[in-house]
Design a protein around this motif. Sequence first.
Motif, PDB file in Angstrom:
ATOM      1  N   LEU A  73     -31.578  -7.512   3.139  1.00 33.89           N
ATOM      2  CA  LEU A  73     -30.648  -8.578   3.526  1.00 33.89           C
ATOM      3  C   LEU A  73     -30.240  -8.374   4.972  1.00 33.89           C
ATOM      4  N   ALA A  74     -29.974  -9.465   5.678  1.00 35.39           N
ATOM      5  CA  ALA A  74     -29.431  -9.411   7.036  1.00 35.39           C
ATOM      6  C   ALA A  74     -28.475 -10.580   7.185  1.00 35.39           C
ATOM      7  N   MET A  75     -27.279 -10.295   7.714  1.00 31.93           N
ATOM      8  CA  MET A  75     -26.257 -11.333   7.887  1.00 31.93           C
ATOM      9  C   MET A  75     -25.145 -10.798   8.764  1.00 31.93           C
ATOM     10  N   SER A  76     -24.241 -11.691   9.150  1.00 35.01           N
ATOM     11  CA  SER A  76     -23.077 -11.268   9.921  1.00 35.01           C
ATOM     12  C   SER A  76     -22.028 -10.682   8.984  1.00 35.01           C
ATOM     13  N   SER A  77     -21.119  -9.934   9.549  1.00 32.57           N
ATOM     14  CA  SER A  77     -20.047  -9.320   8.763  1.00 32.57           C
ATOM     15  C   SER A  77     -19.175 -10.385   8.101  1.00 32.57           C
ATOM     16  N   ASP A  78     -18.835 -11.423   8.829  1.00 33.66           N
ATOM     17  CA  ASP A  78     -17.997 -12.485   8.273  1.00 33.66           C
ATOM     18  C   ASP A  78     -18.698 -13.215   7.132  1.00 33.66           C
ATOM     19  N   ASP A  79     -20.011 -13.413   7.237  1.00 35.31           N
ATOM     20  CA  ASP A  79     -20.744 -14.083   6.168  1.00 35.31           C
ATOM     21  C   ASP A  79     -20.782 -13.226   4.903  1.00 35.31           C
ATOM     22  N   LEU A  80     -20.955 -11.926   5.044  1.00 40.60           N
ATOM     23  CA  LEU A  80     -20.935 -11.043   3.874  1.00 40.60           C
ATOM     24  C   LEU A  80     -19.591 -11.126   3.161  1.00 40.60           C
ATOM     25  N   VAL A  81     -18.524 -10.985   3.923  1.00 44.17           N
ATOM     26  CA  VAL A  81     -17.178 -11.016   3.344  1.00 44.17           C
ATOM     27  C   VAL A  81     -16.899 -12.374   2.705  1.00 44.17           C
ATOM     28  N   ALA A  82     -17.311 -13.447   3.365  1.00 43.19           N
ATOM     29  CA  ALA A  82     -17.086 -14.798   2.825  1.00 43.19           C
ATOM     30  C   ALA A  82     -17.897 -15.044   1.549  1.00 43.19           C
ATOM     31  N   MET A  83     -19.124 -14.574   1.498  1.00 46.44           N
ATOM     32  CA  MET A  83     -19.940 -14.773   0.301  1.00 46.44           C
ATOM     33  C   MET A  83     -19.357 -14.023  -0.887  1.00 46.44           C
ATOM     34  N   VAL A  84     -19.013 -12.774  -0.687  1.00 48.73           N
ATOM     35  CA  VAL A  84     -18.464 -11.987  -1.790  1.00 48.73           C
ATOM     36  C   VAL A  84     -17.104 -12.546  -2.214  1.00 48.73           C
ATOM     37  N   GLY A  85     -16.348 -13.077  -1.258  1.00 46.95           N
ATOM     38  CA  GLY A  85     -15.046 -13.667  -1.558  1.00 46.95           C
ATOM     39  C   GLY A  85     -15.124 -15.067  -2.147  1.00 46.95           C
ATOM     40  N   GLY A  86     -16.334 -15.618  -2.260  1.00 43.43           N
ATOM     41  CA  GLY A  86     -16.509 -16.929  -2.868  1.00 43.43           C
ATOM     42  C   GLY A  86     -16.277 -18.101  -1.931  1.00 43.43           C
ATOM     43  N   ARG A  87     -16.148 -17.842  -0.640  1.00 41.68           N
ATOM     44  CA  ARG A  87     -15.910 -18.912   0.333  1.00 41.68           C
ATOM     45  C   ARG A  87     -17.192 -19.428   0.980  1.00 41.68           C
ATOM     46  N   LEU A  88     -18.309 -18.755   0.723  1.00 36.16           N
ATOM     47  CA  LEU A  88     -19.601 -19.157   1.274  1.00 36.16           C
ATOM     48  C   LEU A  88     -20.648 -19.020   0.185  1.00 36.16           C
ATOM     49  N   ASN A  89     -21.388 -20.087  -0.047  1.00 35.75           N
ATOM     50  CA  ASN A  89     -22.438 -20.102  -1.049  1.00 35.75           C
ATOM     51  C   ASN A  89     -23.687 -19.432  -0.491  1.00 35.75           C
ATOM     52  N   PHE A  90     -24.222 -18.465  -1.237  1.00 38.96           N
ATOM     53  CA  PHE A  90     -25.388 -17.725  -0.765  1.00 38.96           C
ATOM     54  C   PHE A  90     -26.568 -18.642  -0.498  1.00 38.96           C
ATOM     55  N   ALA A  91     -26.881 -19.519  -1.446  1.00 45.37           N
ATOM     56  CA  ALA A  91     -28.053 -20.389  -1.294  1.00 45.37           C
ATOM     57  C   ALA A  91     -27.932 -21.269  -0.056  1.00 45.37           C
ATOM     58  N   SER A  92     -26.753 -21.807   0.195  1.00 45.79           N
ATOM     59  CA  SER A  92     -26.536 -22.646   1.379  1.00 45.79           C
ATOM     60  C   SER A  92     -26.680 -21.829   2.659  1.00 45.79           C
TER      61      SER A  92
END
Length: 115
Positions: A73-92
Motif C-alpha cells: 500500500l502507498a498513501m498519504s498520512s491523512d488518507d490513511l487516518v481518514a480511511m480508518v476513521g471512516g471519512r474516506l472510502n478506500f475504493a474511491s
Amino acid sequence: MADAEECREALEQLSRNLSRSNGDVRKAAALDRSLTCWITDLDVTFTGRLRDGSIQDVTEAPGPPDAKAEIRLAMSSDDLVAMVGGRLNFASAWAAGRVKLEAGFRDLLRLRTLL
C-alpha cells in the motif's frame, strides 16, 4: 498532515477492525501475507504481516519499502487516518489514485471484499 504515531495508531485500529470482522470480510482478512504501507508524505514505511485476521509484527522504517511485500500500500498520512476513521472510502480513494494497492491477482480478488 498526520504524524507517524497517528499513522501507527490508525494501523492498529485497522488491525482491531479486521480482527472483529465477520463473514466475507473475515475470510478475506484471514490471509497470511507480508504487508507494507508506505506513507508517502512522511516518507516512512510500516511493515508487518496480515495473519489470522489482523496486522501483526508492525515495524517502522524511514523511506520507501526496501523489500517487495506480498501486499503493498502507498498513501498519504491523512488518507490513511481518514480511511480508518471512516471519512474516506478506500475504493474511491484507490480509483482516484490517492491510494495505491499492489498484490498478486489472487490476493486482489480476496481483498476486494475489504474494499
